[in-house]
Design an enzyme around this catalytic site. Structure first.
Site, PDB file in Angstrom:
ATOM      1  N   GLU A 192       1.002  -0.813  -0.567  1.00 40.90           N
ATOM      2  CA  GLU A 192       0.094  -0.048  -0.207  1.00 40.90           C
ATOM      3  C   GLU A 192       0.926   1.422   0.372  1.00 40.90           C
ATOM      4  O   GLU A 192       1.639   1.582   0.965  1.00 40.90           O
ATOM      5  CB  GLU A 192      -0.383   0.015   1.300  1.00 40.90           C
ATOM      6  CG  GLU A 192      -1.873  -0.995   1.716  1.00 40.90           C
ATOM      7  CD  GLU A 192      -2.441  -1.313   3.077  1.00 40.90           C
ATOM      8  OE1 GLU A 192      -2.266   0.199   3.731  1.00 40.90           O
ATOM      9  OE2 GLU A 192      -2.764  -1.552   3.711  1.00 40.90           O
ATOM     10  N   ASP A 229      -4.973   8.658  10.720  1.00 41.66           N
ATOM     11  CA  ASP A 229      -3.931   8.373  10.799  1.00 41.66           C
ATOM     12  C   ASP A 229      -2.809   8.778  12.240  1.00 41.66           C
ATOM     13  O   ASP A 229      -3.621  10.294  12.395  1.00 41.66           O
ATOM     14  CB  ASP A 229      -2.842   8.948   9.529  1.00 41.66           C
ATOM     15  CG  ASP A 229      -2.955   7.991   8.639  1.00 41.66           C
ATOM     16  OD1 ASP A 229      -2.818   6.927   8.672  1.00 41.66           O
ATOM     17  OD2 ASP A 229      -3.205   8.368   7.590  1.00 41.66           O
TER      18      ASP A 229
HETATM   19  O1  LIG Z   1      -0.236   1.769  10.722  1.00 45.50           O
HETATM   20  P1  LIG Z   1      -0.555   0.996  11.080  1.00 45.50           P
HETATM   21  O2  LIG Z   1      -1.580   0.253  12.322  1.00 45.50           O
HETATM   22  O3  LIG Z   1      -0.340  -0.671  11.187  1.00 45.50           O
HETATM   23  O4  LIG Z   1      -2.717   0.433  10.059  1.00 45.50           O
HETATM   24  C1  LIG Z   1      -2.288   0.050   9.160  1.00 45.50           C
HETATM   25  C2  LIG Z   1      -1.760   1.040   8.299  1.00 45.50           C
HETATM   26  O5  LIG Z   1      -0.719   1.778   8.091  1.00 45.50           O
HETATM   27  C3  LIG Z   1      -2.197   1.638   6.679  1.00 45.50           C
HETATM   28  O6  LIG Z   1      -3.066   0.408   6.490  1.00 45.50           O
HETATM   29  C4  LIG Z   1      -2.884   2.728   6.462  1.00 45.50           C
HETATM   30  C5  LIG Z   1      -1.882   3.999   6.972  1.00 45.50           C
HETATM   31  N1  LIG Z   1      -3.629   4.852   6.665  1.00 45.50           N
HETATM   32  C6  LIG Z   1      -4.752   4.346   7.170  1.00 45.50           C
HETATM   33  C7  LIG Z   1      -5.811   5.091   6.735  1.00 45.50           C
HETATM   34  C8  LIG Z   1      -6.691   4.548   7.140  1.00 45.50           C
HETATM   35  C9  LIG Z   1      -7.146   2.886   6.891  1.00 45.50           C
HETATM   36  C10 LIG Z   1      -5.174   2.133   6.730  1.00 45.50           C
HETATM   37  C11 LIG Z   1      -4.378   2.841   6.534  1.00 45.50           C
END
Ligand SMILES: O=P(O)(O)OC[C@@H](O)[C@@H](O)c1c[nH]c2ccccc12
Length: 257
Positions: free
Chosen positions: A51, A62
């Protein structure tokens, strides 16, 4: 909904498989050249899909780690045009499925159809748009590029509706709040995944707060894929984008190679 005539890299790489790993990085952090190298590094470390987050000044889903990453990228003069050019270069070197994580404002500003078409042209396989409500996603040109369905712990009654006519994979958000490392995964997550699996044959991924190999293994007990973002972004931050360090960390998380 499936995009016509589009090669389905997500299905090819993820379909019917187990113990998958999805890694997130912010595009342009610390520079776009790093992003290119980091994508290859994550693939070498065993990631099955990457991603790429589009840096945005008001990323409401975030936490601080990814917010700082966006800040670094924006300071370096990030633009969508430059990122698309980077993806063109990346696609010459890999078939790894690539998904943009992008807030709706960026798409709207670019022009919705133009954005979808350009993503498809450069070889992006799907979009995750965390702030696009389900109703509005129905008007999105998913015949050009699909949207990954996001299911949260509180989406219970709407799951069937959310999963209708989808492709790619399903993203289960394992906690309330914003992205960022947590010390454990809510036990409600397993139930959520089981529920999702009763409505779809698509691969089911779990993300939010996963930061260690142990947590990845725990997710693999009941879901097809684990998603890790903030703790990879932290390595990018601490090691100033050194791809070798990112590769080593991703390899530790995937347990591969
Ligand atoms: O950072 P984490 O807690 O490992 O979560 C996944 C993530 O970073 C990625 O999928 C993501 C980054 N920004 C987001 C905003 C909404 C949903 C998901 C995301």
């Amino acid at each position: 909904m499936k995009a016509e005539g589009m090669r389905d890299r997500i299905e090819e790489k993820l379909g019917g498989k187990k113990n998958l790993f999805i890694g997130y990085i912010t595009g342009g952090d610390p520079t776009l050249n790093h992003t290119e190298e980091i994508v290859y590094a994550m693939e070498k470390g065993g990631a099955d899909l990457v991603e790429i987050g589009i840096p945005y000044s008001d990323p409401l889903a975030d936490g601080p780690t990814i917010q700082r990453a966006a800040g670094r990228a924006l300071k370096e003069g990030f633009s969508m045009k430059k990122l698309f050019d980077s993806v063109v270069r990346i696609r010459r070197n890999t078939d790894l499925p690539l998904v943009f994580l992008v807030y709706y404002n960026t798409i709207h500003t670019y022009g919705v159809d133009q954005f979808a078409v350009r993503c498809k042209e450069v070889g992006i396989d799907a979009l995750i748009v965390p702030d696009l409500p389900l109703e509005e996603s129905k008007d999105f040109p998913q015949d050009i590029i699909p949207l990954i369905p996001l299911v949260a712990l509180n989406s219970q009654e709407r799951i069937e509706d959310i999963l209708r006519d989808r492709s790619g994979f399903v993203y289960c958000i394992s906690s309330f709040g914003v992205t960022g490392s947590r010390s454990s995964i809510s036990d409600k997550t397993r139930e959520l995944v089981e529920r999702v699996k009763s409505h779809t044959d698509l691969p089911v991924a779990v993300g939010f707060g996963i930061s260690t190999r142990e947590m990845v293994e725990e997710v693999h007990e009941y879901a097809d894929a684990a998603i890790v973002g903030s703790s990879i972004v932290k390595v990018v931050e601490e090691e100033m984008g050194d791809p070798e360090r990112v590769e080593a960390f991703v390899r530790e998380l995937t347990g591969r190679g």
